[in-house]
Enzyme design. Structure first.
Site, short mmCIF file in Angstrom:
data_model
loop_
_atom_site.label_atom_id
_atom_site.label_comp_id
_atom_site.label_asym_id
_atom_site.label_seq_id
_atom_site.Cartn_x
_atom_site.Cartn_y
_atom_site.Cartn_z
N ASP A 136 40.87 39.29 44.45
CA ASP A 136 42.08 38.56 44.17
C ASP A 136 43.35 38.54 45.45
O ASP A 136 43.16 39.61 46.01
CB ASP A 136 42.51 38.99 43.08
N GLN A 147 40.18 32.04 35.09
CA GLN A 147 40.87 33.08 34.39
C GLN A 147 41.37 32.80 33.05
O GLN A 147 42.37 32.58 32.80
CB GLN A 147 41.71 34.52 34.71
N THR A 196 43.40 42.42 31.97
CA THR A 196 44.30 43.15 32.94
C THR A 196 43.92 44.87 33.02
O THR A 196 43.43 45.32 31.65
CB THR A 196 45.89 43.37 32.25
N CYS A 197 44.35 45.92 33.91
CA CYS A 197 43.99 46.29 33.60
C CYS A 197 44.22 47.40 32.46
O CYS A 197 44.63 48.92 32.46
CB CYS A 197 44.15 47.24 34.94
#
Length: 440
Positions: free
Chosen positions: A239, A332, A363-364
């Protein structure tokens, strides 16, 4: 079985909220923090502690199921909803949402999730539920339906859309954070199918001419050969947060750009490579045009690098627009940005039958609860890959997502260990116009 009570409890998320605009503008790292002023509305500082809002639904039999409202790390960027504050939306869940859900049949997942969507009509004053709220409430509704029907959450989604579930775990995509070498080595030792994300979010990391990214890819290929299990054949996924668009100006089908991507493919070989978010054009229409231009240029030159849409690909309508335009090899599906988790399922299924693969991401900055829900959606829709989350430590998110898929498959009679993944057919109807879109 009816829904009796709705509660909301402020909680934590698995990472932080970061002001992407300020970081791209050159904010400097000071230890784990950033030095400088925020540039995105809603941020009090460039890096802020992540928040979640835990939604609890109590059913008529006394069972309590949960879902977690969470928003992406880079909130407010690329057309996304603004920074999420749990305290601001707690009364919304306990009043507006609760009033609508109390007394409803918990088995009716898709209908209940749609009711929540209808609570936020698109009005000119922007008065609508935050995507994070829709995300968390829909997870709780999915788990309520699973509890009420005795199915897995994957089974609920599969039944709602008449989709064929994956017969083995969906390939998991590990994300390294800034520890892009140590965490990549962890992934290689564990045989992660797709890796390592890399977090190349500045020109400093990518290199003024892209040389830093290319050197990293060559290192990754060497370490894969040294550390990977026997017969291991991963897919590399990097990314770059639009930074290549700052290194290389448009047009993106010119020889200089194509030759650079060819050098990345050669550095990765023999392993397949996909690059996420190569540029950030500033709006959806230009992003689609420039992504399609790059993809066509690579195809014409025979450069085998897949392009992944991220920036400006947030909602179901965005996913549909990228797919219909042929602007990406992979999209995504950024689960918190689509709102209700059923929208993520619909987005994956929309890609079926096209030449665009569906990456069920996120997302993290999510939670273990939302990660497990997404693992079930990935199985139910047979996505091409699913993100290991939450957090940036890699190991914990990989464990949570992998174990949830294996538990689910053990209950449904599928293969619980990783095997060669093949896309299965979608045996059912596409989302209708009222569900969010039609096929081209």
């Amino acid at each position: 079985m009816r829904i009796d009570t709705v509660r909301a409890v402020p909680g934590l998320s698995g990472f932080f909220f970061d002001d992407q605009r300020a970081i791209k503008q050159g904010a400097t790292r000071e230890g784990f923090d950033y030095d400088g002023q925020p540039a995105t509305a809603g941020f009090d500082r460039i890096r802020e502690a992540g928040e979640s809002l835990i939604v609890e639904l109590e059913l008529a039999d006394g069972t309590v199921v949960t879902g977690d409202c969470a928003a992406v790390q880079y909130s407010g960027a690329g057309g996304r909803d603004p920074l999420f504050r749990a305290s601001e939306y707690r009364p919304v869940v306990e009043e507006k949402v609760a009033d609508e859900l109390r007394g409803r049949d918990a088995t009716m997942f898709r209908q209940n999730a749609t009711v929540v969507e209808d609570l936020d009509p698109a009005r000119s004053d922007g008065d609508r539920l935050h995507t994070a709220v829709r995300y968390g409430v829909s997870q709780a509704l999915l788990n309520a339906a699973a509890r009420a029907t005795g199915q897995t959450p994957a089974g609920v989604v599969s039944a709602a859309y008449r989709s064929e579930m994956a017969g083995s775990p969906v390939p998991v995509f590990g994300q390294s954070g800034d520890e892009r070498r140590i965490n990549a080595e962890k992934m290689l030792i564990k045989g992660v199918p797709v890796l390592p994300h890399g977090l190349f979010n500045s020109v400093e990391k990518v290199g003024a001419d892209g040389e830093g990214l290319r050197e990293y890819v060559a290192w990754l290929r060497e370490r894969t050969d040294e550390l990977g299990p026997a017969t291991y054949s991963p897919r590399f996924h990097l990314d770059v947060y639009g930074i290549l668009g700052e290194v290389f100006e448009p047009p993106y089908d010119r020889d200089e750009v194509v030759d650079y991507f060819r050098s990345l493919a050669e550095a990765a070989g023999p392993y397949p490579l996909q690059v996420e978010g190569p540029m950030d054009a500033g709006d959806r229409a230009d992003q689609i045009r420039r992504m399609a231009q790059l993809r066509d240029g690579l195809a014409d030159a025979g450069v085998d690098v897949d392009i992944v849409a991220d920036e400006w690909c947030n909602t179901f309508d965005d996913v549909r627009a990228f797919v219909d335009a042929g602007a990406a090899d992979v999209v995504q599906i950024k689960t918190p940005d689509l709102g209700g988790i059923h929208r993520s399922a619909e987005a994956v299924l929309y890609c079926d039958g096209t030449d665009t693969r569906a990456y069920l991401g996120g997302t993290c900055n999510e939670t273990a609860t939302s990660a497990r829900a997404c693992a079930n959606v990935a199985l139910a829709t047979d996505a091409a890959q699913v993100l290991a989350k939450p957090g940036m430590g890699f190991d914990e998110g990989f464990m949570i997502v992998t174990n949830e898929m294996r538990r689910t498959l053990a209950r449904t009679g599928g293969e619980t260990t990783d095997s060669e993944h093949a896309d299965g057919p979608y045996d059912g109807t596409r989302p209708t116009a009222s569900d969010g879109g039609t096929r081209r």
